[in-house]
Design an enzyme around this catalytic site. Structure first.
Site, PDB file in Angstrom:
ATOM      1  N   TYR A  79       1.389  -1.326  -0.020  1.00 17.38           N
ATOM      2  CA  TYR A  79      -0.248   0.151   0.124  1.00 17.38           C
ATOM      3  C   TYR A  79       0.809   1.189  -0.124  1.00 17.38           C
ATOM      4  O   TYR A  79       0.543   1.747  -0.542  1.00 17.38           O
ATOM      5  CB  TYR A  79      -0.781   0.148   1.838  1.00 17.38           C
ATOM      6  N   PHE A 131     -10.174  20.337 -23.798  1.00 13.84           N
ATOM      7  CA  PHE A 131     -10.730  19.083 -22.894  1.00 13.84           C
ATOM      8  C   PHE A 131     -11.748  19.316 -22.489  1.00 13.84           C
ATOM      9  O   PHE A 131     -11.393  19.961 -21.643  1.00 13.84           O
ATOM     10  CB  PHE A 131      -9.553  18.303 -22.861  1.00 13.84           C
ATOM     11  N   THR A 132     -12.995  18.151 -22.595  1.00 12.04           N
ATOM     12  CA  THR A 132     -13.876  18.737 -21.460  1.00 12.04           C
ATOM     13  C   THR A 132     -13.798  18.143 -20.045  1.00 12.04           C
ATOM     14  O   THR A 132     -14.020  18.884 -19.221  1.00 12.04           O
ATOM     15  CB  THR A 132     -14.889  17.260 -22.275  1.00 12.04           C
ATOM     16  N   ASP A 222      -0.424  19.298 -20.959  1.00  8.00           N
ATOM     17  CA  ASP A 222      -0.958  17.627 -20.847  1.00  8.00           C
ATOM     18  C   ASP A 222      -0.173  16.986 -22.091  1.00  8.00           C
ATOM     19  O   ASP A 222      -0.822  16.928 -23.314  1.00  8.00           O
ATOM     20  CB  ASP A 222      -2.965  18.422 -20.570  1.00  8.00           C
ATOM     21  N   LYS A 265      -3.456   6.388 -22.693  1.00 10.58           N
ATOM     22  CA  LYS A 265      -3.039   7.170 -24.089  1.00 10.58           C
ATOM     23  C   LYS A 265      -1.771   6.373 -24.222  1.00 10.58           C
ATOM     24  O   LYS A 265      -1.637   5.392 -24.909  1.00 10.58           O
ATOM     25  CB  LYS A 265      -3.786   8.070 -24.351  1.00 10.58           C
ATOM     26  N   ARG A 388     -17.863  14.542 -31.435  1.00  7.76           N
ATOM     27  CA  ARG A 388     -17.195  15.417 -30.706  1.00  7.76           C
ATOM     28  C   ARG A 388     -17.411  17.232 -31.854  1.00  7.76           C
ATOM     29  O   ARG A 388     -16.953  17.583 -31.768  1.00  7.76           O
ATOM     30  CB  ARG A 388     -15.276  15.274 -30.625  1.00  7.76           C
ATOM     31  N   PHE A 454     -22.602  14.325 -23.243  1.00  9.42           N
ATOM     32  CA  PHE A 454     -22.426  13.076 -24.415  1.00  9.42           C
ATOM     33  C   PHE A 454     -21.933  12.268 -23.379  1.00  9.42           C
ATOM     34  O   PHE A 454     -22.399  11.150 -24.546  1.00  9.42           O
ATOM     35  CB  PHE A 454     -20.975  13.805 -25.113  1.00  9.42           C
TER      36      PHE A 454
HETATM   37  N1  F0G Z   1      -6.340  15.169 -21.299  1.00 10.36           N
HETATM   38  C1  F0G Z   1      -6.910  15.140 -22.322  1.00 10.36           C
HETATM   39  C2  F0G Z   1      -6.368  15.659 -23.902  1.00 10.36           C
HETATM   40  C3  F0G Z   1      -6.801  13.744 -22.691  1.00 10.36           C
HETATM   41  O1  F0G Z   1      -7.340  13.445 -24.395  1.00 10.36           O
HETATM   42  C4  F0G Z   1      -8.465  13.136 -21.819  1.00 10.36           C
HETATM   43  C5  F0G Z   1      -9.175  12.385 -22.302  1.00 10.36           C
HETATM   44  C6  F0G Z   1      -8.359  13.888 -20.850  1.00 10.36           C
HETATM   45  C7  F0G Z   1      -7.308  14.774 -21.123  1.00 10.36           C
HETATM   46  C8  F0G Z   1      -8.083  12.921 -19.901  1.00 10.36           C
HETATM   47  O2  F0G Z   1      -7.841  11.706 -19.058  1.00 10.36           O
HETATM   48  O3  F0G Z   1      -9.672  10.102 -19.709  1.00 10.36           O
HETATM   49  O4  F0G Z   1      -7.705   9.441 -18.430  1.00 10.36           O
HETATM   50  O5  F0G Z   1      -9.646  11.047 -17.829  1.00 10.36           O
HETATM   51  N2  F0G Z   1      -9.378  11.610 -23.569  1.00 10.36           N
HETATM   52  C9  F0G Z   1     -10.322  10.254 -23.690  1.00 10.36           C
HETATM   53  C10 F0G Z   1     -11.146  10.329 -25.587  1.00 10.36           C
HETATM   54  C11 F0G Z   1     -11.250  10.694 -22.661  1.00 10.36           C
HETATM   55  O6  F0G Z   1     -11.313   9.640 -25.377  1.00 10.36           O
HETATM   56  O7  F0G Z   1      -9.951  11.647 -25.664  1.00 10.36           O
HETATM   57  P1  F0G Z   1      -8.640  10.410 -18.826  1.00 10.36           P
END
Ligand code: F0G
Length: 481
Positions: A79, A131-132, A222, A265, A388, A454
């Site tokens: 842990y 990003f969302t 990022d 990713k 998107r 979404f």
């Molecule tokens: N930043 C970027 C540029 C991303 O593309 C994502 C996630 C995140 C942050 C958030 O990361 O999903 O590990 O919490 N992108 C995914 C996509 C969800 O489908 O493009 P996460």
């Protein structure tokens, strides 16, 4: 690796062999029609058993390497004080040059902690694009996001190699307007996801850093698609043609105060991390890590994934790994352009982005053309893509739709997961759909969550267009496809 054939054609040849496979199946058009209707015309709500090729995302769906899987066997499940963490931290220091590493369970967890520690109500966060989840966390902390992209960023028919560049004059204007103290940080997103996976150049990053340093504004990077952006710098920025991906990483990270990434990713595991050199930043973040994620040596990740992330970070310095998806995307985009399908150019980092405004010009943005296109693509192919566009944008405080800058249907190519025939098949079905685009109609919301709608929102078609589309498909291909 891009290899030239004797005909002169260049094709992306896989620099790996397939060892383990997952069976997939192709539901018929009438089954697909039923499935998308049951999913409320939202591809997030489809089940794997109803999907032929899953191009929803490259997040957590990349094919891991044999060495990554092997490393999982030696994970140390302590842990606190896990040796797996120390192997990850050593790798981050070695490859990316940061002294402090914090694992988190995924990218948005890093965004949550950064917003919690650094964004105060009334603050502004500058970004080359949002990003969302990055936007949601800044706003939940009481801040505002200001996107300061360049003039070419929203042009979906462009030859500009670096549409992800941050506009320096807009950066200066934001400093003049808000004052540097109100700017919590400037965030550079490697291959800006929502505008088509478009990279920024090293030159731009260097200049952003210069201006940020002059005004004491932290630069947050990022790096969810860090290796893809580094690959594009190598391909598209002449001074870097002979540099290795590892050298490009080192220079990029030299300009960065805080790196965070979704490890799902580029590093090909399910996890995330934050890394930095300044102890003051580390000390601000550390107390929150066990509150929201887990102890500092696992941060909510499985230690197996911590081990595999260390291996993934080393492997992404290999040009053939960093370039695996961009080269396939380039091939995919070229096939679509040949067939006249409107697609974002230049080809970007994580997938192929079909421009729904140009594909379906008869559908107004208020009827969600990108959402309709993802549903239509599924009906015509069994391929799952992601909306998107305006569906991915939440309403404003008055409850009005905020029309997105771009309306895109994203077909992600998870790294090393799909083959050339999958890409050929998808391009063919997209070309068929483009010829039948007049059959596609709009959507309306029937169930709409208040935030990031979404994910769970449900929609309905504005006419019987989905069944007419499925019938046209059956007439051309027969009932078995
Ligand atoms: N930043 C970027 C540029 C991303 O593309 C994502 C996630 C995140 C942050 C958030 O990361 O999903 O590990 O919490 N992108 C995914 C996509 C969800 O489908 O493009 P996460």
């Amino acid at each position: 690796m891009n290899i030239k054939l004797s005909t002169g054609q260049i094709i992306p040849v896989e620099m790996h062999k397939v060892k383990i496979v997952q069976k997939t199946s192709l539901p018929t058009a009438s089954q697909r029609l039923k499935a998308i209707d049951a999913a409320g015309y939202n591809t997030f709500l489809l089940r794997t058993r109803d999907i032929f090729l899953d191009m929803l995302t490259d997040s957590g769906t990349n094919a891991m390497s044999d060495n990554q899987l092997a490393s999982m066997m030696v994970a140390d499940d302590a842990y606190a004080g896990s040796e797996s963490f120390y192997r990850l931290a050593d790798t981050v220091q070695d490859i990316l040059g940061f002294q402090y590493t914090m694992p988190v369970h995924q990218g948005r967890a890093a965004e949550h902690l950064l917003a919690k520690a650094f964004v105060k109500p009334g603050d502004v966060v500058l970004m080359n694009y949002h990003f969302t989840t990055s936007k949601a966390h800044v706003e939940l902390a009481g801040g505002t996001v200001l996107e300061i992209f360049g003039p070419e960023a929203m042009n979906t028919e462009s030859g500009n190699p670096f549409k992800g560049n941050l506009d320096l004059s807009r950066f200066q204007a934001a400093i003049d307007k808000y004052g540097a103290k109100k700017i919590a940080y400037v965030r550079m997103e490697a291959t800006t996801n929502l505008i088509g996976g478009q990279p920024f150049s090293m030159d731009n990053l260097r200049q952003v850093k210069e201006l940020a340093t002059k005004h004491n504004i932290p630069l947050v990077f990022d790096g969810s698609l860090i290796s893809e952006n580094a690959y594009f710098i190598k391909q598209r920025e002449p001074a870097y043609a002979d540099k290795s991906i590892g050298e490009i990483f080192r220079e990029m990270m030299g300009y960065v105060d805080i790196l965070y990434l979704s490890g799902r990713k580029s590093t090909m595991v399910r996890g995330g991390l934050i890394a930095m050199n300044q102890k003051a930043y580390y000390d601000q973040l550390l107390p929150w890590l066990p509150v929201y994620e887990g102890f500092s040596t696992y941060g909510g990740m499985s230690t197996k994934e911590v081990e595999a992330m260390a291996v993934g970070i080393r492997e992404m310095t290999d040009t053939s790994v960093a370039g695996a998806t961009p080269e396939f995307v380039e091939y995919f985009v070229a096939l679509l352009l040949e067939r006249g399908v409107p697609v974002v150019t230049p080809a970007g980092g994580l997938g192929c982005h079909v421009d729904a405004k140009r594909f379906l010009p008869h559908i107004p943005q208020s009827e969600y053309p990108a959402g309709a296109l993802t549903a239509a693509i599924y009906i015509a192919s069994g391929v799952r893509s992601m909306e998107r566009g305006t569906v991915s944008t939440d309403r404003d405080a008055q409850g009005n739709d905020v029309l997105a800058d771009l309306e895109l249907a994203r077909l992600a190519l998870p790294r090393r997961t799909y083959t050339m025939s999958h890409v050929e098949y998808t391009a063919d079905r997209l070309a068929w759909l483009y010829q039948h685009r007049d059959l596609v109609g709009g959507l309306r919301f029937v169930e709409e969550p208040p935030v990031l709608r979404f994910f769970f929102g449900k929609m309905a078609p504005l006419s019987d267009w989905p069944s007419r589309l499925a019938k046209a498909f059956e007439a051309d291909f027969g009932p078995q496809f």
